[in-house]
Design an enzyme around this catalytic site. Structure first.
Site, mmCIF file in Angstrom:
data_model
loop_
_atom_site.group_PDB
_atom_site.id
_atom_site.type_symbol
_atom_site.label_atom_id
_atom_site.label_comp_id
_atom_site.label_asym_id
_atom_site.label_seq_id
_atom_site.Cartn_x
_atom_site.Cartn_y
_atom_site.Cartn_z
ATOM 1 N N LYS A 71 0.841 -1.209 0.000
ATOM 2 C CA LYS A 71 0.000 0.000 0.000
ATOM 3 C C LYS A 71 0.875 1.258 0.000
ATOM 4 C CE LYS A 71 -3.784 -2.515 2.152
ATOM 5 N NZ LYS A 71 -4.481 -2.931 3.369
ATOM 6 N N GLN A 115 -4.686 -1.447 9.767
ATOM 7 C CA GLN A 115 -4.542 -2.792 9.197
ATOM 8 C C GLN A 115 -5.038 -3.846 10.189
ATOM 9 O OE1 GLN A 115 -3.365 -3.430 5.957
ATOM 10 N NE2 GLN A 115 -4.118 -5.468 6.399
ATOM 11 N N ASP A 138 -10.985 2.805 4.146
ATOM 12 C CA ASP A 138 -11.360 1.397 3.980
ATOM 13 C C ASP A 138 -12.864 1.251 3.781
ATOM 14 O OD1 ASP A 138 -9.236 -0.375 3.861
ATOM 15 O OD2 ASP A 138 -8.883 -0.286 6.033
#
Ligand code: NAD
Length: 328
Positions: A71, A115, A138
């Site tokens: 990412k 995460q 997200d």
């Protein structure tokens, strides 16, 4: 020939001979999206500052470390500012909440990525709920989920929106088609169901308790498998000529499994011998290639889109935040 024409033709000709299925190349679509974003990021940087993403990686999880590294690399490739924050795996829920609050308050951070999985002592739900919905790249915050369900602009879960990009950019017709999604998770199954519904597909969501799963799946023009079970979707699930989107990422670690699933693919068996593991999706690779009209491979299908859409969400969040701070 358009993809839908090719699919239709394959459907009609299936009994006499089989046309090769169209492979929906996620790497190529990711590169297109990143190239489009890069131009926007350059313009934003010239006007002030680049969009910024903070990735919080708590604890030591080798898979998470790879995801976050990829990412950050993607951020660098399009000129986004990125920061990796690595609290120790002893971090408490309260400390995580304080960290998120600090990131919420920072002007140059437009996107916050926590995460998962978090260390077991941390209350993940509380932490995700604490992320400012405007920075929730997200798309997991209930506020963004509600915006999606009610078809209002917001930040949408990356894998789900990536699947839509694959379908649209490959000219797969959605409106009026039957879509079956296997899997009802909050991060893939449910959001992709709503996205397809909003594109006027007739949507069925299946799950571990669905009766007659293969027969339901076989009704689909578009079949999305987001299950997490290696090669569960076999030829009985696939209507000839259907478009099959395989979200699954399952690592096979025994030769028996690899030989069973990749019996007709000696290159994969060789890959396993060299690396000690291979990836397989939720769809049986030979069956999907034989029966589908178009399908996403694993790897190289849906996976690359997840990161591309994270970048797209960060740019979108930055645009919205800059716009709202200007008008304030
Ligand atoms: P999850 O475990 O949260 O949900 C799985 C779903 O599958 C559940 O809703 C369950 O009801 C259903 N299911 C389980 N067994 C079933 C069965 N035998 N028959 C029918 N349905 C069954 O998983 P998830 O987070 O949605 O992920 C699904 C898969 O997609 C995993 O392999 C994951 O690694 C992968 N994934 C890939 C990406 C990507 O970027 N490529 C992103 C997210 C998830």
């Amino acid at each position: 020939m358009r993809v839908d024409q090719q699919r239709q033709m394959k459907h009609y000709l299936m009994l006499s001979f089989s046309l090769p299925a169209l492979v929906l190349n996620g790497n190529r679509i990711r590169d297109q999206i990143l190239a489009e974003l890069r131009a926007g990021v350059e313009a934003m940087t010239a006007r002030g500052r680049p969009p910024g993403l903070a990735a919080v990686l708590a604890g030591r999880n080798p898979a998470s470390e790879i995801y976050v590294r990829n990412k950050i690399k993607a951020c660098e490739s399009i000129g986004l500012y990125s920061e990796k924050i690595t609290p120790p795996d002893t971090i408490t829920t309260e400390e995580m909440l304080a960290l998120v609050a600090e990131l919420n308050a920072r002007e140059e951070i437009d996107g916050i990525l926590v995460q998962l999985p978090l260390p077991p002592q941390v209350d993940s739900k509380r932490v995700l709920l604490a992320v400012d919905p405007a920075k929730d790249v997200d798309g997991f915050h209930p506020m963004n989920v509600g915006l999606l369900v009610t078809q209002r602009p917001g930040l949408v879960a990356c894998t789900a929106s990536g699947i839509l990009e694959i379908l649209k950019r490959s000219n797969i017709p959605i409106s009026g088609r039957r879509a079956v999604i296997i899997g009802r998770s909050d991060i893939v199954g449910k959001p992709v169901a709503f996205l397809l519904l909003h594109e006027n597909a007739t949507v069925t969501i299946c799950h571990s308790r669905t009766a007659g799963l293969a027969a339901v799946a076989r009704e689909a023009d578009i079949l999305v498998a987001a299950i997490g079970r290696p090669a569960l979707v076999t030829r009985e699930f696939i209507r000839p000529g259907a478009t099959v989107i395989d979200v699954g990422m399952n690592r096979l670690e025994t030769l028996t499994d690899v030989e069973r699933i990749f019996a007709s693919m000696p290159a994969k068996i060789e890959e396993f011998r060299q690396k000690g593991s291979v990836l397989v999706g939720d769809c049986h690779p030979a069956d999907v290639a034989e029966c589908a009209g178009a399908y996403t491979p694993v790897p190289g299908g849906v996976g690359p889109l997840t990161i591309a859409m994270l970048m797209a969400n960060t740019v979108k969040a930055a645009k919205c935040r800059t716009g709202s701070s200007r008008s304030a």
